[in-house]
Design a protein around this motif. Sequence first.
Motif, PDB file in Angstrom:
ATOM      1  N   LEU A 198       0.834  -1.199   0.000  1.00  0.00           N
ATOM      2  CA  LEU A 198       0.000   0.000   0.000  1.00  0.00           C
ATOM      3  C   LEU A 198       0.870   1.251   0.000  1.00  0.00           C
ATOM      4  O   LEU A 198       0.571   2.238  -0.681  1.00  0.00           O
ATOM      5  N   GLY A 199       1.983   1.196   0.742  1.00  0.00           N
ATOM      6  CA  GLY A 199       2.901   2.330   0.770  1.00  0.00           C
ATOM      7  C   GLY A 199       3.470   2.633  -0.600  1.00  0.00           C
ATOM      8  O   GLY A 199       3.512   3.789  -1.030  1.00  0.00           O
ATOM      9  N   PHE A 200       3.893   1.586  -1.319  1.00  0.00           N
ATOM     10  CA  PHE A 200       4.458   1.801  -2.652  1.00  0.00           C
ATOM     11  C   PHE A 200       3.393   2.278  -3.643  1.00  0.00           C
ATOM     12  O   PHE A 200       3.694   3.053  -4.562  1.00  0.00           O
ATOM     13  N   LEU A 201       2.142   1.834  -3.475  1.00  0.00           N
ATOM     14  CA  LEU A 201       1.060   2.327  -4.328  1.00  0.00           C
ATOM     15  C   LEU A 201       0.847   3.824  -4.118  1.00  0.00           C
ATOM     16  O   LEU A 201       0.677   4.587  -5.076  1.00  0.00           O
ATOM     17  N   ILE A 202       0.852   4.249  -2.848  1.00  0.00           N
ATOM     18  CA  ILE A 202       0.655   5.664  -2.549  1.00  0.00           C
ATOM     19  C   ILE A 202       1.840   6.486  -3.049  1.00  0.00           C
ATOM     20  O   ILE A 202       1.672   7.597  -3.571  1.00  0.00           O
ATOM     21  N   ILE A 203       3.052   5.943  -2.923  1.00  0.00           N
ATOM     22  CA  ILE A 203       4.230   6.632  -3.458  1.00  0.00           C
ATOM     23  C   ILE A 203       4.104   6.785  -4.972  1.00  0.00           C
ATOM     24  O   ILE A 203       4.409   7.850  -5.533  1.00  0.00           O
ATOM     25  N   SER A 204       3.642   5.731  -5.651  1.00  0.00           N
ATOM     26  CA  SER A 204       3.465   5.792  -7.104  1.00  0.00           C
ATOM     27  C   SER A 204       2.466   6.876  -7.483  1.00  0.00           C
ATOM     28  O   SER A 204       2.686   7.639  -8.435  1.00  0.00           O
ATOM     29  N   ALA A 205       1.357   6.942  -6.730  1.00  0.00           N
ATOM     30  CA  ALA A 205       0.368   7.991  -6.992  1.00  0.00           C
ATOM     31  C   ALA A 205       0.987   9.369  -6.783  1.00  0.00           C
ATOM     32  O   ALA A 205       0.737  10.306  -7.559  1.00  0.00           O
ATOM     33  N   GLY A 206       1.816   9.498  -5.745  1.00  0.00           N
ATOM     34  CA  GLY A 206       2.480  10.770  -5.477  1.00  0.00           C
ATOM     35  C   GLY A 206       3.436  11.168  -6.585  1.00  0.00           C
ATOM     36  O   GLY A 206       3.518  12.340  -6.961  1.00  0.00           O
ATOM     37  N   ILE A 207       4.165  10.190  -7.126  1.00  0.00           N
ATOM     38  CA  ILE A 207       5.107  10.483  -8.214  1.00  0.00           C
ATOM     39  C   ILE A 207       4.359  10.958  -9.458  1.00  0.00           C
ATOM     40  O   ILE A 207       4.781  11.903 -10.139  1.00  0.00           O
ATOM     41  N   ILE A 208       3.225  10.308  -9.760  1.00  0.00           N
ATOM     42  CA  ILE A 208       2.417  10.731 -10.911  1.00  0.00           C
ATOM     43  C   ILE A 208       1.938  12.169 -10.714  1.00  0.00           C
ATOM     44  O   ILE A 208       1.996  12.996 -11.626  1.00  0.00           O
ATOM     45  N   MET A 209       1.459  12.482  -9.502  1.00  0.00           N
ATOM     46  CA  MET A 209       1.025  13.856  -9.211  1.00  0.00           C
ATOM     47  C   MET A 209       2.175  14.838  -9.392  1.00  0.00           C
ATOM     48  O   MET A 209       1.987  15.936  -9.931  1.00  0.00           O
ATOM     49  N   PHE A 210       3.363  14.451  -8.925  1.00  0.00           N
ATOM     50  CA  PHE A 210       4.518  15.348  -8.995  1.00  0.00           C
ATOM     51  C   PHE A 210       4.876  15.665 -10.443  1.00  0.00           C
ATOM     52  O   PHE A 210       5.122  16.824 -10.802  1.00  0.00           O
ATOM     53  N   ILE A 211       4.884  14.641 -11.288  1.00  0.00           N
ATOM     54  CA  ILE A 211       5.215  14.846 -12.700  1.00  0.00           C
ATOM     55  C   ILE A 211       4.161  15.710 -13.378  1.00  0.00           C
ATOM     56  O   ILE A 211       4.481  16.625 -14.149  1.00  0.00           O
ATOM     57  N   LEU A 212       2.878  15.429 -13.081  1.00  0.00           N
ATOM     58  CA  LEU A 212       1.805  16.253 -13.648  1.00  0.00           C
ATOM     59  C   LEU A 212       1.943  17.704 -13.199  1.00  0.00           C
ATOM     60  O   LEU A 212       1.759  18.637 -13.986  1.00  0.00           O
ATOM     61  N   GLY A 213       2.262  17.893 -11.912  1.00  0.00           N
ATOM     62  CA  GLY A 213       2.427  19.246 -11.388  1.00  0.00           C
ATOM     63  C   GLY A 213       3.565  19.984 -12.065  1.00  0.00           C
ATOM     64  O   GLY A 213       3.431  21.155 -12.439  1.00  0.00           O
ATOM     65  N   LEU A 214       4.706  19.302 -12.244  1.00  0.00           N
ATOM     66  CA  LEU A 214       5.847  19.928 -12.920  1.00  0.00           C
ATOM     67  C   LEU A 214       5.491  20.336 -14.346  1.00  0.00           C
ATOM     68  O   LEU A 214       5.859  21.417 -14.813  1.00  0.00           O
ATOM     69  N   LYS A 215       4.777  19.452 -15.042  1.00  0.00           N
ATOM     70  CA  LYS A 215       4.378  19.776 -16.417  1.00  0.00           C
ATOM     71  C   LYS A 215       3.510  21.025 -16.454  1.00  0.00           C
ATOM     72  O   LYS A 215       3.684  21.900 -17.302  1.00  0.00           O
ATOM     73  N   MET A 216       2.563  21.101 -15.520  1.00  0.00           N
ATOM     74  CA  MET A 216       1.599  22.196 -15.556  1.00  0.00           C
ATOM     75  C   MET A 216       2.186  23.529 -15.117  1.00  0.00           C
ATOM     76  O   MET A 216       1.619  24.578 -15.410  1.00  0.00           O
ATOM     77  N   THR A 217       3.328  23.511 -14.433  1.00  0.00           N
ATOM     78  CA  THR A 217       3.964  24.789 -14.096  1.00  0.00           C
ATOM     79  C   THR A 217       4.492  25.480 -15.344  1.00  0.00           C
ATOM     80  O   THR A 217       4.652  26.699 -15.363  1.00  0.00           O
ATOM     81  N   GLU A 218       4.810  24.693 -16.387  1.00  0.00           N
ATOM     82  CA  GLU A 218       5.386  25.190 -17.642  1.00  0.00           C
ATOM     83  C   GLU A 218       6.786  25.769 -17.454  1.00  0.00           C
ATOM     84  O   GLU A 218       7.306  26.457 -18.333  1.00  0.00           O
ATOM     85  N   VAL A 219       7.402  25.487 -16.312  1.00  0.00           N
ATOM     86  CA  VAL A 219       8.773  25.944 -16.075  1.00  0.00           C
ATOM     87  C   VAL A 219       9.755  25.097 -16.877  1.00  0.00           C
ATOM     88  O   VAL A 219      10.800  25.571 -17.310  1.00  0.00           O
ATOM     89  N   PHE A 220       9.399  23.817 -17.090  1.00  0.00           N
ATOM     90  CA  PHE A 220      10.261  22.903 -17.842  1.00  0.00           C
ATOM     91  C   PHE A 220       9.517  22.439 -19.098  1.00  0.00           C
ATOM     92  O   PHE A 220       8.878  21.380 -19.096  1.00  0.00           O
ATOM     93  N   PRO A 221       9.567  23.217 -20.178  1.00  0.00           N
ATOM     94  CA  PRO A 221       8.779  22.926 -21.382  1.00  0.00           C
ATOM     95  C   PRO A 221       9.013  21.545 -21.977  1.00  0.00           C
ATOM     96  O   PRO A 221       8.100  20.955 -22.550  1.00  0.00           O
ATOM     97  N   ARG A 222      10.227  21.010 -21.850  1.00  0.00           N
ATOM     98  CA  ARG A 222      10.504  19.708 -22.462  1.00  0.00           C
ATOM     99  C   ARG A 222       9.734  18.573 -21.798  1.00  0.00           C
ATOM    100  O   ARG A 222       9.560  17.510 -22.385  1.00  0.00           O
ATOM    101  N   LEU A 223       9.283  18.788 -20.573  1.00  0.00           N
ATOM    102  CA  LEU A 223       8.535  17.743 -19.879  1.00  0.00           C
ATOM    103  C   LEU A 223       7.142  17.550 -20.456  1.00  0.00           C
ATOM    104  O   LEU A 223       6.526  16.508 -20.250  1.00  0.00           O
ATOM    105  N   SER A 224       6.634  18.556 -21.154  1.00  0.00           N
ATOM    106  CA  SER A 224       5.234  18.516 -21.587  1.00  0.00           C
ATOM    107  C   SER A 224       4.959  17.427 -22.605  1.00  0.00           C
ATOM    108  O   SER A 224       3.814  17.060 -22.831  1.00  0.00           O
ATOM    109  N   GLY A 225       5.991  16.872 -23.216  1.00  0.00           N
ATOM    110  CA  GLY A 225       5.760  15.842 -24.223  1.00  0.00           C
ATOM    111  C   GLY A 225       5.721  14.438 -23.683  1.00  0.00           C
ATOM    112  O   GLY A 225       5.351  13.512 -24.379  1.00  0.00           O
ATOM    113  N   GLY A 226       6.108  14.236 -22.412  1.00  0.00           N
ATOM    114  CA  GLY A 226       6.167  12.886 -21.864  1.00  0.00           C
ATOM    115  C   GLY A 226       4.925  12.525 -21.102  1.00  0.00           C
ATOM    116  O   GLY A 226       3.972  13.278 -21.026  1.00  0.00           O
ATOM    117  N   GLY A 227       4.942  11.341 -20.508  1.00  0.00           N
ATOM    118  CA  GLY A 227       3.806  10.930 -19.699  1.00  0.00           C
ATOM    119  C   GLY A 227       3.712   9.425 -19.585  1.00  0.00           C
ATOM    120  O   GLY A 227       4.440   8.681 -20.231  1.00  0.00           O
TER     121      GLY A 227
END
Length: 449
Positions: A198-227
Amino acid sequence: MSELKKENYHISGMHCRSCEILVEDHLSQIAGVKKVNVNYKKGVAEVYYDQKPQHSEIEQAIRNSGYSVGVGKKRPLISSNFMTYYELLFAGGVLVVVLMWLKILGITNLNFQFSSAPSFLVVGLIGLAAGVSTCMALLGGLVLGISSRHAELHPEATASQKFKPHLFFNFGRLASHAVLGGAIGSLGSILKFSPSMLGFLIISAGIIMFILGLKMTEVFPRLSGGGFMLPKSISRLFGLNHEVKEYSHKGATITGALTFFLPCGFTQAMQVYAISTGSFSQGAIIMFLFALGTMPGLLGIGGLTSVVKGAFARYFFKFVALALLILSVWNISNGYNLTGITFAGSNNGESKQELSGNIINGEQVVEITQSGSGYNPRKITVKKDTPVKLLVNATNLYVCTAAFVIPKFQIFTQFREGINEIKFTPTETGPIKFSCAMGMYTGVINVIN
């Protein structure tokens, strides 16, 4: 049969595998085209044909897909756009104010106090509280990030197109909670994950949120193409290539159904309540009503992301980005607590620490009180190689802290009202974590010689 000929076409504007599927479907409709392979990362479409299509036909098909012919410019690693940072600063100020008001109003710490099993009406009210607190932090963060990212990438989609996936997501959530709630009600806790899993599942969910958050800041434009995306073959197999601008209804339904296995503290309490009924129908009703109660909060997110547009949308998406980054760190921290992994430092001065509780019949007996706000005391000290008996006085059974976890010893128990006994024998010195089943409320057992 003559060998097929191939022509490559550069396409700009693609950002995911759904884009690939959409372009492939449009190009495949051109007369003479037998096969199409599109790679959004390279921005290239490989068109195989036995009768060469007109360039104007190719260009029109690509435009109809929502993209353009040509080589896209390479995006910079870090944005130099001043407005990006201004919008983030403004959104950050708004977020601080919102968090302060949530704290003042107590919305971040909604608890229900029961001395007996709650009625069906109260189960729905618990779901309502979870939908704006712990479930919102975990599931809401994922829904908010994905839906906001989709709305940002597809501003041309209508409000109803953007909102429909949320209806299917919640439909899948209601269906799975009813069916699986009935299953655990009749068969017991067969669907329970270990604390570490359960801990690793929650960590995985957190990592997905973190990547989505970074993309949406638009501070790192190259990230917007991944996923994170399914292979095209699997997407087509399950029919996930349809209704691209609205996301896939099947995909949204499946995602909602799987949230049964990523529960917040309130959800876990209701799952245990369903198990205790020993009835399929009772378990199904309990989990269905709970999921129904969470719908207003989760659908509210869908409504917001569906209607925002224009200049306000840019500030809103920056607000969402910062909220996601905070939620991601919070969830990763909670998940880490559940894994039981510790980085023990030196135990200098451990001889000065006093043992907690009393030694009775060769056991270290330590008393702890559980409530909706955590555990008291949160730090206890015990002796190595001496059996420990924790006497936990449970005062609130339908909150996150009612599920108690000591990952080191694979202890995962749901408290009953009154005194609960938990026994283990520490064989190594150093800190041992304990927490609620979501990793939010924590404590430490310090083992000394």
